[in-house]
Design an enzyme around this catalytic site. Sequence first.
Site, PDB file in Angstrom:
ATOM      1  N   GLU A 114       0.795  -1.224   0.000  1.00 54.89           N
ATOM      2  CA  GLU A 114       0.000   0.000   0.000  1.00 54.89           C
ATOM      3  C   GLU A 114       0.832   1.282   0.000  1.00 54.89           C
ATOM      4  O   GLU A 114       0.417   2.284  -0.579  1.00 54.89           O
ATOM      5  CB  GLU A 114      -0.934   0.014   1.223  1.00 54.89           C
ATOM      6  N   SER A 155     -51.042 -19.920  39.520  1.00 50.07           N
ATOM      7  CA  SER A 155     -50.817 -20.282  40.921  1.00 50.07           C
ATOM      8  C   SER A 155     -49.420 -19.961  41.427  1.00 50.07           C
ATOM      9  O   SER A 155     -49.170 -20.071  42.641  1.00 50.07           O
ATOM     10  CB  SER A 155     -51.107 -21.777  41.126  1.00 50.07           C
TER      11      SER A 155
END
Length: 697
Positions: A112, A382
């Site tokens: 690069e 319950s």
Amino acid sequence: MDERKVDNSAKPEQRDEAAQQTASRVKKRKSKRRYRIAMVFGALAIILISALISLRIYAQIAGAPPLTVQKATVFLNAEGEQIGDHYVNERRYWVTLDDISSHVVNATISVEDQDFYSHSGFNVKRIGAAIIANVQAGGKSQGASTLTQQYARNLYLTHEKTWTRKLNEALYAYRLEVFYSKDEILEGYLNTVYYGHGMYGIEAASRFYYGKSASELTLAESAMLAGIPKGPTYYSPVVNLQKATTRQHVILTLMHDEGYITADEQAAAVAAKLTFTNNEWKTANSQAPYFLDTAWLEASAILEDVGRNIDTGGWEIQTTLKKQHQQAAENAIRDQMPKTSLQAALISIEQQTGYITALVGGRDYTTSNFNRVTQAKRQPGSTMKPLLYAAALQKGYSPLTFVDVSQTTLKYDGKEYTPKNINGQYGDNITMAQAVAISDNVYAVNTLEDIGYKAFQRLLDDVKLGVEIKHVPSSALGATNVTLHNMTTAYAIFGNEGNDVQPTTILKITDERGNVLYDATAKKVERKRLVRKEDAFLLTQMMRGMFDPTFNTYLYATGVTLTNKLTHPYAAKSGTTDTDQWMIGYSPIVTAGVWNGFDEGALDVDADHAAAKEVWAQFMETVHAGQNVTFKEPSGVTAVEVELKSGNVATEYCTGPTATIYVADDDMPSDSCSPSDKYTEPETYKNWWDSWLDLFN
């Protein structure tokens, strides 16, 4: 006549003078030309110097450009292993340059920007060559960006090919070079560049492609990754291995030419066979998704309290998730749930710490990310009764308090309500201990009518259930919408001897630089007492009765089908409505809550009746395997063997079944079974009476 020509007819003296004049004029012209050239170059130099000075002044005024980028947040389980991540727009894990393989650095520079360490942000030669190429091509076909310019583009700009963007790119690059070192810029570039498949930065790419950290990358792996940013669509080895390999070989050649590697190292890297683990990565990053959603929300609130924004990313969040518990939860749901669209949810909490150790919010996160632990509000049935009985204990009830449970109809607000048991059967007078075990509905409704709605609501507020009950008798039977998260937390309070439980999914939060912003283990948490220790223990012992067949009479103890499967002491309660199944309970260590139901529609009771209980039982047995746990008996309570039908202390004269029930010392029964309870007709009297009757037959 051309004045440069010499008149040959003139005298020699005249010819010499003319030649001198001509030479003088030529010299003056050259001098003027050089002067003009010097002036032009001087002007250009002044312009260039002025531009550089202006650029420097601009850079100083503008200041250092920020390097903040969004980074992925990493989640760890309680054992410190990564279980997932979260990212806003880009998946990125920031790592320092020291934590990146030198092969990656050298490969990137080689392909690069070979002059990276010598230029000041942009390469004049490359720019000139690119301009010529672009002019010849009639457009912007070739770039000349350095690593610094690419980093600037990644941070601040778009990727559109315009001269304006290129100018801004150069300006940002110069500012970066002024205020940051080369290593800082290189580190930033490697952490922001795109490597395809949603991976930003070398660490994310390394984990995705190879299943390892960027510090562990080999030469061959590094060269392969370095080739991707030029064209992630073309050079990803997952997309096109041949093109990616060709580019890898080009990069290895460049590295050799630049002196980074030897010919032997180049040859070995070319010959190396690479193994890609992107599919395994996808699987590894999808653990406990419902839990991670919950942890993300909690961590967001924690960071907001200290003035930080979780969306900036880069956080390492260690959670309370226990690998064994989460696996046990997922396995239990997989093994015990019917193959229907019936949904399931499970949460487990260590009651002494409040740590949420497992959470499953549904059967398939990919089809529905709705969290049925924290978001769904359903009727608990319950499972609400133990909370009612906790309020009753506070109002003077005891486990041996008898209540008439014959069929009854209550009137309220001009209406009538008749509570019904699941099998349509009713008893006479039973104790609270038996009412809990067999889940008698009449006992619950009559208890609520007796102690009052205010007392019940006060208890619900104390345990932070987050609901307001309606003043109707059915509130005793769970006719109030509530989350599994809050119901399980309430049970955990009883399992924590009545002390407050603050559920949490977060152990520690660390920023990208290793600074600890939050540490739950270092916090001193005041555990407020919410329920009397004695009451919590009495309720615990009564809930253990659901697994005891001794209580079977006109109704069965609701957990007897699990009795032979359970090898540890548990306190629990089940609940069933027309659309929901619940099972919540605890050991001395862990509280777990399970819910089953359909997101829409009624429950198929025949097919799915026992699913919640079975899931809960398998989970609890798995996480307690190999452990020896017992509930600790506090002072002030005593175990007593009593006859169920009378509540008397059991003796040899009792005629009915007996059970061991814990009561407060002040509530110890004073009566016991006596000989008169076991009275029968004498045999001689019985024979005489039978003989007398025979005379009339």
